[in-house]
Design an enzyme around this catalytic site. Structure first.
Site, PDB file in Angstrom:
ATOM      1  CG  PHE A 174      10.060  13.829   8.162  1.00 60.08           C
ATOM      2  CD1 PHE A 174       9.554  15.086   8.414  1.00 60.08           C
ATOM      3  CD2 PHE A 174       9.849  13.278   6.902  1.00 60.08           C
ATOM      4  CE1 PHE A 174       8.866  15.790   7.451  1.00 60.08           C
ATOM      5  CE2 PHE A 174       9.160  13.968   5.919  1.00 60.08           C
ATOM      6  CZ  PHE A 174       8.665  15.229   6.197  1.00 60.08           C
ATOM      7  CD  GLU A 178       0.931   7.611   5.387  1.00 60.15           C
ATOM      8  OE1 GLU A 178       0.815   6.472   5.895  1.00 60.15           O
ATOM      9  OE2 GLU A 178       1.393   8.587   5.993  1.00 60.15           O
ATOM     10  CB  SER A 234      -0.919  -0.013   1.228  1.00 62.10           C
ATOM     11  OG  SER A 234      -0.153  -0.196   2.408  1.00 62.10           O
ATOM     12  CG  ASP A 251       1.894  13.765  17.595  1.00 67.24           C
ATOM     13  OD1 ASP A 251       1.560  13.492  18.758  1.00 67.24           O
ATOM     14  OD2 ASP A 251       2.673  13.093  16.901  1.00 67.24           O
ATOM     15  CG  HIS A 300       1.714   1.883   4.554  1.00 69.23           C
ATOM     16  ND1 HIS A 300       0.479   1.996   3.929  1.00 69.23           N
ATOM     17  CD2 HIS A 300       1.985   3.117   5.066  1.00 69.23           C
ATOM     18  CE1 HIS A 300       0.018   3.228   4.067  1.00 69.23           C
ATOM     19  NE2 HIS A 300       0.913   3.935   4.752  1.00 69.23           N
TER      20      HIS A 300
END
Ligand code: FAD
Length: 288
Positions: free
Chosen positions: A215, A14, A12, A106, A265
């Protein structure tokens, strides 16, 4: 690790919801290219506190209508009301959406919003979704092989993960990581606690060191020293960063799949190229 082998493999991708029409066009072009890896679903992130609500919905609608691949909206509960959450769930249900990624979220620091909404943690959101919509949605939750940065300790984090599963999650997607042993140990610990669901590794292709370092600091992912040092050494040489990143992440994916991970993913950052390059090397993408 054997506990994960019995699940069918799921791949998958994102996306994040772009803020401009041009960004949305790029997302749709990327989605078109990524069809070559025959993903089970495309997910679209959601700004905690509802900041991207309209854009997430817009991207989900377009993916669901035009790709023939399931679209899976992310949904967060931080700073949300139950009424607002109920409304968006009914909307997705009416649109024929069957998969959802349920998260706490968040809030950006300094956003001025209330820290908590009516639902405090993702397990409460999963319980709410099940109470409101029964078995309509396949619910994905987040997992943290290197542990969530706010967890008081590793055992409590695992038990909190278990709460989400017991609340009705069907599968989990992990935070990205570059230490496969952290993932293998995590799934073994889950098996020990009788946590029984597919835990799909989240994969972040490496294309930009500065952004990746930022990140990773924020979400608690460790960039192993040997990878960090090599990436730092490339300076502004983006081609070398990409080539090295492709080698490292392909090896990671290969090892994960060989040892039984139930799929991958990809955090695409709305770019098809880096994810497709990995999938081509793994033999997971049809030819262009
Ligand atoms: P939770 O499972 O609620 O856990 C958060 C923390 O609270 C953990 O430390 C946990 O140990 C602790 N905890 C959990 N339950 C309890 C409890 N009942 N009592 C006490 N402590 C508890 N963020 C976004 O804003 N939008 C997105 O679209 C998004 N997509 C993501 C997709 C994936 C696959 C992943 C891995 C993360 C994503 N995030 C997203 C980031 C996520 O929102 C943050 O990591 C957030 O800090 C935690 O969310 P969670 O759902 O894992 O929270």
């Amino acid at each position: 690790m054997d506990s994960q082998r019995r699940y069918p493999k799921i791949f998958s991708c994102e996306f994040f919801p772009p803020s401009t029409d041009e960004g949305m066009r790029k997302l749709f072009a990327a989605r078109q290219e990524l069809m070559r890896m025959q993903p089970a679903f495309f997910s679209v992130t959601y700004g905690a506190g509802g900041s991207t609500r309209e854009r997430t919905v817009q991207a989900i609608q377009a993916i669901q209508a035009h790709s023939g691949v399931d679209a899976a909206p992310h949904l967060t509960c931080v700073a949300a009301t139950c009424a607002g959450t109920r409304e968006i769930l009914s909307y997705y249900r009416a649109q024929g959406i069957h998969r959802i990624v349920a998260l706490r979220g968040d809030l950006p620091s300094g956003s001025g919003m209330r820290e908590f909404g009516e639902l405090h943690y993702a397990n409460e959101l999963v319980t709410f979704i099940r109470a409101e919509t029964g078995d309509h949605f396949h619910i994905e939750v987040a997992a943290y092989p290197e542990f969530h940065p706010q967890a008081p300790n590793t055992e409590r984090d695992l038990l909190n993960f278990k709460r989400k599963v017991e609340a009705g999650a069907n599968s989990a997607i992990t935070q990205y990581f570059y230490n496969p042993d952290a993932y293998f140990r995590f799934v073994d610990e889950c098996a020990r606690l009788e946590i029984d669901l597919p835990i799909v590794p989240g994969i972040m292709p490496i294309t930009n060191f500065t952004q990746l370092a930022r990140f990773s600091d924020g979400c608690g992912t460790e960039i192993p020293r040997w990878i960090r040092k090599r990436l730092e050494g490339f300076g502004d040489d983006r081609d070398s960063i990409r080539a090295f990143g492709l080698d490292v992440v392909t090896d990671l994916c290969q090892r994960l799949l060989e040892q039984g991970a139930p799929g991958l993913h990809f955090y695409t950052m709305n770019q098809a190229g880096p994810t497709l390059a990995i999938c081509e090397r793994l033999g997971l993408a049809t030819t262009a």
